[in-house]
Scaffold this active site. Structure first.
Site, PDB file in Angstrom:
ATOM      1  N   SER A 112       0.801  -1.214   0.000  1.00  0.00           N
ATOM      2  CA  SER A 112       0.000   0.000   0.000  1.00  0.00           C
ATOM      3  C   SER A 112       0.842   1.276   0.000  1.00  0.00           C
ATOM      4  O   SER A 112       1.640   1.489  -0.897  1.00  0.00           O
ATOM      5  CB  SER A 112      -0.931  -0.036   1.201  1.00  0.00           C
ATOM      6  OG  SER A 112      -1.928   0.927   1.059  1.00  0.00           O
ATOM      7  N   HIS A 113       0.698   2.093   1.053  1.00  0.00           N
ATOM      8  CA  HIS A 113       1.374   3.384   1.090  1.00  0.00           C
ATOM      9  C   HIS A 113       2.815   3.267   1.602  1.00  0.00           C
ATOM     10  O   HIS A 113       3.517   4.262   1.665  1.00  0.00           O
ATOM     11  CB  HIS A 113       0.600   4.330   2.004  1.00  0.00           C
ATOM     12  CG  HIS A 113       0.521   3.803   3.407  1.00  0.00           C
ATOM     13  ND1 HIS A 113      -0.233   2.700   3.724  1.00  0.00           N
ATOM     14  CD2 HIS A 113       1.129   4.174   4.536  1.00  0.00           C
ATOM     15  CE1 HIS A 113      -0.089   2.433   5.004  1.00  0.00           C
ATOM     16  NE2 HIS A 113       0.734   3.315   5.528  1.00  0.00           N
ATOM     17  N   ASP A 276      -2.432   6.637  -3.240  1.00  0.00           N
ATOM     18  CA  ASP A 276      -1.286   5.941  -2.651  1.00  0.00           C
ATOM     19  C   ASP A 276      -0.799   4.808  -3.559  1.00  0.00           C
ATOM     20  O   ASP A 276      -1.292   4.641  -4.678  1.00  0.00           O
ATOM     21  CB  ASP A 276      -1.618   5.424  -1.245  1.00  0.00           C
ATOM     22  CG  ASP A 276      -2.562   4.234  -1.269  1.00  0.00           C
ATOM     23  OD1 ASP A 276      -3.363   4.130  -2.218  1.00  0.00           O
ATOM     24  OD2 ASP A 276      -2.500   3.398  -0.349  1.00  0.00           O
ATOM     25  N   ASP A 278      -1.218   1.607  -3.898  1.00  0.00           N
ATOM     26  CA  ASP A 278      -2.136   0.646  -4.512  1.00  0.00           C
ATOM     27  C   ASP A 278      -3.481   1.267  -4.893  1.00  0.00           C
ATOM     28  O   ASP A 278      -4.424   0.556  -5.222  1.00  0.00           O
ATOM     29  CB  ASP A 278      -2.341  -0.565  -3.599  1.00  0.00           C
ATOM     30  CG  ASP A 278      -2.954  -0.205  -2.267  1.00  0.00           C
ATOM     31  OD1 ASP A 278      -2.747   0.936  -1.796  1.00  0.00           O
ATOM     32  OD2 ASP A 278      -3.660  -1.047  -1.681  1.00  0.00           O
ATOM     33  N   ASP A 280      -5.871   2.985  -3.224  1.00  0.00           N
ATOM     34  CA  ASP A 280      -7.103   3.015  -2.436  1.00  0.00           C
ATOM     35  C   ASP A 280      -7.219   4.257  -1.546  1.00  0.00           C
ATOM     36  O   ASP A 280      -8.257   4.491  -0.943  1.00  0.00           O
ATOM     37  CB  ASP A 280      -7.304   1.718  -1.628  1.00  0.00           C
ATOM     38  CG  ASP A 280      -6.120   1.380  -0.750  1.00  0.00           C
ATOM     39  OD1 ASP A 280      -5.151   2.160  -0.713  1.00  0.00           O
ATOM     40  OD2 ASP A 280      -6.172   0.319  -0.091  1.00  0.00           O
ATOM     41  N   ARG A 281      -6.156   5.066  -1.478  1.00  0.00           N
ATOM     42  CA  ARG A 281      -6.242   6.290  -0.668  1.00  0.00           C
ATOM     43  C   ARG A 281      -6.293   7.518  -1.565  1.00  0.00           C
ATOM     44  O   ARG A 281      -5.824   7.477  -2.709  1.00  0.00           O
ATOM     45  CB  ARG A 281      -5.014   6.437   0.218  1.00  0.00           C
ATOM     46  CG  ARG A 281      -4.870   5.344   1.234  1.00  0.00           C
ATOM     47  CD  ARG A 281      -3.703   5.648   2.148  1.00  0.00           C
ATOM     48  NE  ARG A 281      -3.567   4.585   3.121  1.00  0.00           N
ATOM     49  CZ  ARG A 281      -2.950   4.721   4.276  1.00  0.00           C
ATOM     50  NH1 ARG A 281      -2.393   5.877   4.597  1.00  0.00           N
ATOM     51  NH2 ARG A 281      -2.869   3.712   5.113  1.00  0.00           N
ATOM     52  N   LYS A 375     -11.450   0.640  -0.053  1.00  0.00           N
ATOM     53  CA  LYS A 375     -11.496   2.076  -0.278  1.00  0.00           C
ATOM     54  C   LYS A 375     -11.022   2.348  -1.705  1.00  0.00           C
ATOM     55  O   LYS A 375     -10.364   1.515  -2.313  1.00  0.00           O
ATOM     56  CB  LYS A 375     -10.689   2.826   0.761  1.00  0.00           C
ATOM     57  CG  LYS A 375      -9.278   2.324   1.010  1.00  0.00           C
ATOM     58  CD  LYS A 375      -8.727   2.999   2.270  1.00  0.00           C
ATOM     59  CE  LYS A 375      -7.270   2.656   2.505  1.00  0.00           C
ATOM     60  NZ  LYS A 375      -7.088   1.457   3.314  1.00  0.00           N
TER      61      LYS A 375
HETATM   62  C1  VG1 Z   1      -3.277   2.302   8.268  1.00  0.00           C
HETATM   63  C2  VG1 Z   1      -4.374   3.324   8.413  1.00  0.00           C
HETATM   64  C3  VG1 Z   1      -5.729   2.653   8.320  1.00  0.00           C
HETATM   65  C4  VG1 Z   1      -5.814   1.885   6.984  1.00  0.00           C
HETATM   66  C5  VG1 Z   1      -4.646   0.933   6.873  1.00  0.00           C
HETATM   67  C6  VG1 Z   1      -4.616   0.223   5.528  1.00  0.00           C
HETATM   68  O1  VG1 Z   1      -3.370   1.344   9.298  1.00  0.00           O
HETATM   69  O2  VG1 Z   1      -4.256   4.020   9.635  1.00  0.00           O
HETATM   70  O3  VG1 Z   1      -6.736   3.617   8.410  1.00  0.00           O
HETATM   71  O4  VG1 Z   1      -7.005   1.164   6.915  1.00  0.00           O
HETATM   72  O5  VG1 Z   1      -3.425   1.644   7.017  1.00  0.00           O
HETATM   73  O6  VG1 Z   1      -4.582   1.140   4.478  1.00  0.00           O
HETATM   74  P1  VG1 Z   1      -2.516   1.413  10.665  1.00  0.00           P
HETATM   75  O7  VG1 Z   1      -2.875   0.154  11.407  1.00  0.00           O
HETATM   76  O8  VG1 Z   1      -1.086   1.514  10.258  1.00  0.00           O
HETATM   77  O9  VG1 Z   1      -2.963   2.640  11.373  1.00  0.00           O
HETATM   78  V1  VG1 Z   1      -3.673   0.819   3.089  1.00  0.00           V
HETATM   79  O10 VG1 Z   1      -3.980   2.036   1.975  1.00  0.00           O
HETATM   80  O11 VG1 Z   1      -2.173   0.842   3.762  1.00  0.00           O
HETATM   81  O12 VG1 Z   1      -4.187  -0.653   2.665  1.00  0.00           O
HETATM   82 CO    CO Z   2      -3.436   1.604   0.102  1.00  0.00          CO
END
Ligand code: VG1
Ligand code: CO
Length: 539
Positions: A112-113, A276, A278, A280-281, A375
């Site tokens: 992801s990010h 981001d 992938d 979704d953000r 998302k």
């Molecule tokens: C983070 C974000 C959370 C999101 C998750 C996955 O998790 O705070 O809101 O759902 O990333 O997003 P954490 O546990 O690090 O707070 V993604 O775009 O990384 O799949």
């Molecule tokens: Co993501």
């Protein structure tokens, strides 16, 4: 030829908020990825005769991972894999394919990010037939099996060519290479009024979309430039790179400062957004204006009628506990059901499947709806553009009018990164123990009205989840603490601070929240325990 390979467990393959995330080098260790994939297959009773959607965000090791996955799926008797061309698929596009093709689930290779590259992170997101990531009961089972794994199955075969759209076979398993972008845009065209959006761009409206060298660039070019008529060059950093060109593909004020600086310069476009790694953000910006994700969720909800797919009404709305309460006021005004869930998209899925909600979002730049079960960054951009097209107002005007109507909730997240896991765990458990004693305590002008762990009771499956510790104050201010579940090493403490202010819209967020931030740091003894006098990242 199908082989059974003997292996030994690693013991650390526990999935967090968004799947399994590890350092790329950890993921590339001998049999590490294979162990995890076989554990998933075994945890769900095997994959014989099943069909899955597969792809990744293009980060380092994506290519190799997909080839291993294909050979393991064939050896384990899968019926079919639907794979994004060249092995690329965004998380929302993957969810769309699962639902469109009624498959048994899907695998997205992404952290992801988190940064990518050999020194970055790699990850696996596993979704089931709902199109969303699986509940904790299943991730627990996968983890348990991964600690006992003794063997995995794989085919010996040369690599499969994923560059051409079409169908091929491996050991009786069908492999269909698809164009996920076309399907994704078609899905969006059924939600939004593309003709109205085309008109917006025809009128000279300008935008910049930052793909952050990650998966959404090609989606954005095809959608915004080629389909909706945004000027050529509106999409920047549009080619997915294995290391994202060194970027941290997390669309926020800190990691996409380039876009923010551009939007605060005189060259700014009418609108800007970033996604981001992938896809979704989303981050939404107007000219010299930033929309906090919590406000964005509230604004989209309040303006649902400008989107054809929602104009006849929405079931309800949900936010994560850490997200600001801005949307609560909108839900009340619209008289629709409102839910607060733990962090992580999987908690929204049950609410969508049971038609309790249509829209949902998180403070971490994630917004979405029941059109899929993840998302969706580009969806959020189209929603904003739809509101702009329908009202003729700018991002700033839309947001300020929203504050006028509902009041402004000041909100910020503070991340304390790189903590020792033990230190972070102890901080949280000690804080939890003393919560009850905080009741009625005064800190400067703020008085604690309630302090307790956040516990979610899922109205659909009856499960309970504890996620985070919440301190409420009598004036409606709130501080929430939780540990990140997406890191690949050490621990990150997140402190979420909000303060409602119905009258004054023009304060600088950080200044406004500084007293509360100090109180939050004091309550949790952050400096004393971590040595940190301030957060590493504020968003
Ligand atoms: C983070 C974000 C959370 C999101 C998750 C996955 O998790 O705070 O809101 O759902 O990333 O997003 P954490 O546990 O690090 O707070 V993604 O775009 O990384 O799949
Ligand atoms: Co993501």
């Amino acid at each position: 030829m199908i082989k059974t390979v003997l292996t030994t467990p690693y013991g650390d393959q526990k999935m967090g908020t968004g799947g399994l995330r590890k350092k790329t080098k950890v993921m590339m260790q001998k049999h590490y990825f294979e162990n995890f994939i076989q554990s998933v297959f075994d945890a769900i009773g095997g994959i014989k005769g099943k069909t899955y959607v597969v792809g990744g965000d293009g980060r380092y090791f994506n290519k190799e991972a997909i080839q291993i996955f294909i050979k393991m799926a064939a050896a384990n008797g899968a019926k079919k894999l639907i794979i994004g061309q060249n092995g690329f698929i965004s998380t929302p596009a993957g969810s769309n394919e699962i639902l469109k093709n009624h498959t048994d689930g899907g695998f997205t290779f992404s952290a992801s990010h988190n940064p990518g590259g050999i020194n970055g992170d790699f990850g696996v997101k596993y979704a089931n037939e709902t199109g969303g990531q699986v509940p904790t009961s299943i991730t627990d089972k996968i983890y348990a099996l991964s600690k006992e794994i003794k063997e995995f199955k794989i085919c010996e075969h040369e690599d499969i060519d994923l560059s051409q759209i079409g169908t091929q076979k491996l050991e009786g398993m069908e492999i269909e290479v698809i164009d996920p972008i076309a399907d994704y845009i078609e899905m969006l065209s059924k939600i939004f009024d593309f003709a109205a959006l085309k008109k917006l761009f025809q009128s000279g409206f300008t935008m910049r979309f930052d793909g952050m060298n990650a998966v959404t660039g090609p989606y954005a070019i095809r959608l915004f430039e080629e389909t909706l008529g945004a000027a050529k060059g509106s999409v920047i950093r549009a080619t997915p790179l294995p290391d994202f060109g060194g970027l941290h593909p997390d669309p926020n004020l800190v990691y996409d400062k380039d876009l923010v600086d551009f939007m605060y310069s005189n060259e700014a476009t009418d609108f800007a957004a970033a996604n981001d790694g992938d896809g979704d953000r989303n981050m939404i910006l107007g000219r010299k204006f930033f929309v906090t994700p919590s406000d964005s969720l509230a604004i989209l909800t309040d303006n649902y009628k400008y989107v054809p797919a929602y104009k006849n009404g929405i079931y309800g709305v949900a936010k994560s506990a850490a997200t600001s309460t801005a949307v609560a006021k909108v839900a009340k005004a619209l008289n629709i059901p409102y839910y607060v869930v733990p962090t992580g998209w999987k908690y929204f899925v049950n609410l969508m499947d049971s038609k309790r909600i249509t829209l949902c979002g998180e403070e971490s730049f994630g917004t979405g709806s029941s059109h899929i079960r993840e998302k969706d960054g580009i969806w959020a951009v189209l929603f904003w553009l739809s509101i702009i097209a329908a009202t003729g107002k700018s991002v700033e005007e839309i947001t300020r009018e929203h504050w006028k109507k509902y009041g402004r909730v000041y909100y910020m997240r503070f991340d304390f990164e790189g903590l020792e896991t033990q230190t972070a765990d102890k901080l949280m458990s000690d804080l939890e123990e003393k919560l009850a004693s905080l009741q009625g305590k005064k800190y400067q002008d703020y008085e604690v009205s309630n302090a307790a762990p956040f516990v979610y009771h899922d109205p659909v499956d009856g499960s309970s989840t504890k996620n985070g510790l919440v301190v409420d104050f009598t004036d409606g201010s709130k501080i929430t603490y939780r540990l990140s579940g997406t890191g690949s090493s050490g621990a990150t403490l997140r402190m979420y601070v909000e303060s409602p202010d119905s009258k004054d819209f023009n304060q600088e967020t950080f200044k406004k929240l500084q007293p509360l931030m100090n109180i939050g740091t004091e309550i949790a003894e952050i400096t004393k325990r971590t040595g940190k006098t301030k957060a590493d990242v504020n968003t």
